[in-house]
Design an enzyme around this catalytic site. Sequence first.
Site, mmCIF file in Angstrom:
data_model
loop_
_atom_site.group_PDB
_atom_site.id
_atom_site.type_symbol
_atom_site.label_atom_id
_atom_site.label_comp_id
_atom_site.label_asym_id
_atom_site.label_seq_id
_atom_site.Cartn_x
_atom_site.Cartn_y
_atom_site.Cartn_z
ATOM 1 N N LYS A 580 0.809 -1.226 0.000
ATOM 2 C CA LYS A 580 0.000 0.000 0.000
ATOM 3 C C LYS A 580 0.837 1.268 0.000
ATOM 4 O O LYS A 580 0.338 2.350 -0.263
ATOM 5 C CB LYS A 580 -0.847 0.053 1.283
ATOM 6 C CG LYS A 580 -1.986 -0.926 1.338
ATOM 7 C CD LYS A 580 -2.830 -0.654 2.561
ATOM 8 C CE LYS A 580 -2.560 -1.596 3.701
ATOM 9 N NZ LYS A 580 -2.665 -2.997 3.513
ATOM 10 N N VAL A 610 -6.737 -2.428 -0.820
ATOM 11 C CA VAL A 610 -7.930 -2.166 -0.012
ATOM 12 C C VAL A 610 -8.787 -3.433 0.037
ATOM 13 O O VAL A 610 -9.170 -3.946 -1.017
ATOM 14 C CB VAL A 610 -8.768 -1.021 -0.636
ATOM 15 C CG1 VAL A 610 -10.016 -0.749 0.210
ATOM 16 C CG2 VAL A 610 -7.948 0.248 -0.778
ATOM 17 N N LEU A 614 -11.189 -8.548 -2.065
ATOM 18 C CA LEU A 614 -12.533 -8.049 -2.415
ATOM 19 C C LEU A 614 -12.449 -7.074 -3.586
ATOM 20 O O LEU A 614 -11.545 -6.251 -3.644
ATOM 21 C CB LEU A 614 -13.163 -7.324 -1.219
ATOM 22 C CG LEU A 614 -13.503 -8.165 0.009
ATOM 23 C CD1 LEU A 614 -14.050 -7.252 1.109
ATOM 24 C CD2 LEU A 614 -14.492 -9.258 -0.326
ATOM 25 N N GLU A 668 -0.997 -6.743 13.331
ATOM 26 C CA GLU A 668 0.431 -6.547 13.059
ATOM 27 C C GLU A 668 1.176 -6.921 14.341
ATOM 28 O O GLU A 668 0.569 -6.997 15.410
ATOM 29 C CB GLU A 668 0.680 -5.059 12.759
ATOM 30 C CG GLU A 668 -0.015 -4.538 11.502
ATOM 31 C CD GLU A 668 0.525 -5.161 10.231
ATOM 32 O OE1 GLU A 668 1.752 -5.322 10.110
ATOM 33 O OE2 GLU A 668 -0.291 -5.513 9.360
ATOM 34 N N ASP A 679 -3.319 2.204 9.124
ATOM 35 C CA ASP A 679 -3.495 1.320 7.984
ATOM 36 C C ASP A 679 -4.830 1.611 7.274
ATOM 37 O O ASP A 679 -4.920 1.682 6.052
ATOM 38 C CB ASP A 679 -3.441 -0.128 8.501
ATOM 39 C CG ASP A 679 -3.478 -1.108 7.367
ATOM 40 O OD1 ASP A 679 -2.555 -1.072 6.534
ATOM 41 O OD2 ASP A 679 -4.449 -1.891 7.296
ATOM 42 N N LYS A 683 -5.894 3.148 3.342
ATOM 43 C CA LYS A 683 -6.891 2.590 2.426
ATOM 44 C C LYS A 683 -7.899 3.663 2.029
ATOM 45 O O LYS A 683 -8.276 3.772 0.852
ATOM 46 C CB LYS A 683 -7.605 1.414 3.087
ATOM 47 C CG LYS A 683 -6.676 0.240 3.347
ATOM 48 C CD LYS A 683 -7.372 -0.849 4.140
ATOM 49 C CE LYS A 683 -6.392 -1.947 4.494
ATOM 50 N NZ LYS A 683 -6.904 -2.852 5.517
#
Length: 816
Positions: A580, A610, A614, A668, A679, A683
Amino acid sequence: MKVLKFGGTSVGSVSSIKTLLDILKEENKNGSKPVVVLSAMSGITNLLVAMAEGAAAGKEFTAELAELERRHFEVVKALLDIQNQNPAFTRLKIHFNQLEELLQGVLTLRELTAKTRDTILSFGERCSAMMIAKIAAQHFPEAIFVDASELIKTDSAFGNARVNMELTDRLIQGFYAENSDKLLVVTGFIAGNEAGQITTLGRGGSDYTAAIFGSALHAQEIQIWTDVNGMMTADPRMVKKAFSLEELTYTEAMELSYFGAKVIYPPTMIPAFLKKIPIVIKNTFEPEFAGTVIRHDCKASTLPIKGISSINNISILSLEGSGMVGKSGFSGRLFSLLAREQINIILITQSSSEHSITFAVQPTDVGKAQMLIEQEFELELLANKLEPLVVEKGQAILAIVGENMKQTPGVSGKLFHALGRNGINVRAIAQGSSEYNISVIISATDLAKALNAVHDSFFIELTKTLHAFCLGTGNIGKTLFKQLADNAGFLQKNNGIQVKIAGISNTRKMVFNSDGLSLDSWEDALAQSHHEADLKTFIHHMKEMNLPNCVFIDNTASPTPIGFYEEIFKSNISVVTCNKIGNSASYSQYKTFRDTARRHGVDFFYETNVGAGLPIIRTLKDLMSSGDRVQRIEAILSGTISYIFNYFKGDANFHDVVKEAQEKGYTEPDPRDDLSGKDFMRKMLILARDAGYEMEASDVQIDAILPKACLEAQTVEDFYAALKSEDAFFANLKDTAEKDKKVLRYIGKLENGKASITLQMVDENHPFYMLSGSDNVISFTTDRYKERPLVVKGPGAGAEVTAAGVFADLINVGAN
Ligand code: ADP
Ligand code: ASP
Ligand code: MG
């Protein structure tokens, strides 16, 4: 009557000559007596050239001559009965002595004329045909040796002589009439001028000999026996996926061979075409295979093109200047000059403004051409009406050929798309006026890549090969390799895609293989590799390998690879990543990646940035590209936080739930990386940017879940201690929510260009109320989806689904 021609490899060894005899026996069974035309044994003509040119340069030739003798004697010993061997040895020895004398002369004089050269080369065919005629006579007593230099009459253009067809036809017909009960074993390649001196028909010319005999004798068929299954869609040595063509027209065969398909010599088609004699190309080493028929009444083909051929290592010359504009005689002067001096021009292109002419020649002709042009156009050059001649070496021609091109729009589009997407620069283009071929000039270093990429794009019924270079062998990388291994068969069958892993690197080692690393033993290959990991070298090597349809896969979470993305796009390599960091750093970087990829016609896919696998990014892009506009996005995109809030109910305390989440691998190593919302913020930022907002990280408002003490704790252990002492704070949140029959949800929102992430209490009417495990959910409210939003929901974390998302991106690269 048929003419059967056997090429170098078909007469190149004891075993292939045995096969040749079997083919003749089979032919004889049908009661027909063919004319047999033979080449020199494979490699012999090249050896003769090397000896002749070597001698002219003062080089001894004894070793080569011994090798030449050995090759022929070996055949005599193996295939002639003892009593027949001596006459053959004697004849061969006489030839070798003559050859030696000639070479000695060249060595002494240090001079090799075209005439002497042809005589020297003729020994290849004369030896092989003489020897094989004797071998054949043991099986077919009527077999006789025929020296074609007495029947095929040419001018004195040594090295590439022109045939006097009328005279030749008469001589062949007369000879045949006198020997109609014989099996003629004829030398290919060689001919004779009126003075009785030996000439040759050009390298590869034995095919032409066969056509000349076929035409003179009105053969029903000319068979060219070689070492491949007929004319293929490309040179099988360069394109592994090349396949055999059933039929071709004379024009198609002519164009393919003219542009480098060595399997048949271009002039061969002319006599056959004039008499409508079919040419059948067959494989001596697989005689049952039907091969390729070149004929005039081909049935309609479904293939968009018939094949791709190429000429490696040519030079191009360009002339440019105002002196050419509107001067009708200019190109005439130029090309008749070159023709007069026997410089063969392979291809010409002229700009429509007539401002420049570019043409291709063999590198050996460059010096002479340059000198001639500079003399001829001296005045124009002095007056600056012409720019100095530009010479570019190390070029190649790639040509696509097929009569169907004429009716099919988009053929050239497809060609240039394949070249462009692979970063292959096209130096010049020429389309035959017949529209049966399009040829392009590219750099010779790109030729192999270009041939394979173009072949992949035209012959879509074959599998397309993607060459992937993978960074990172952690959970996701490993899982991806496993998924690729498990689905290889399915992919080939259903998507027509084959993925080859051409390189792998982790932080310790790296390994490469242009044929694809084994997906079962890549770990061993990596462990045993001598290459220490070095990202710069990895990328350099990836570029150097210059493979078609290349994809770089970044399965790391490291900032280092990001620094190379731009360079990778500029090398026309697509990038697929779950990392990312690239897209969530500065907006200018995000934009640079997007624009550079677009400019170079390659893909940048990051679906897994993201919601893991999905289809979130894809959905958003599809909405945007179809003209929809995003009004609002609401989302839960942290699987970790989802999990924590889903289990933080009843008697549970927050500390224990977080601990459990960590133990189960949902967080994490430092759970604060999740709980801080950082995080999630990344996204949201990527979504906002993809939705068209020029946004920076600092523009996303984050409602921290954790109290200050937890965030500031020095170690993870200290963090847990702080979390424990804040139990009351979390219990209070939970109780408040439960009292109102609500649940806690950490929700990201994008609306009117503002992005935020807040902790909310939602009731059962809220679409995010029901959420299980570590699910992600996102709802898009758009101009089209405004009554009820479009919702994507499902597991949004974990190696399996993330790798599957990377996998899907990779296949999408293949689809383009
Ligand atoms: P021969 O010695 O039988 O005359 P050549 O070496 O002249 O054989 O021609 C056969 C070779 O042509 C094949 O081995 C192959 O590598 C090369 N070739 C180049 N392009 C093509 C093509 N499109 N189809 C088949 N063969 C090709
Ligand atoms: N032996 C000649 C050559 O190698 C002719 C041929 O093989 O067709 O060019
Ligand atoms: Mg040949």
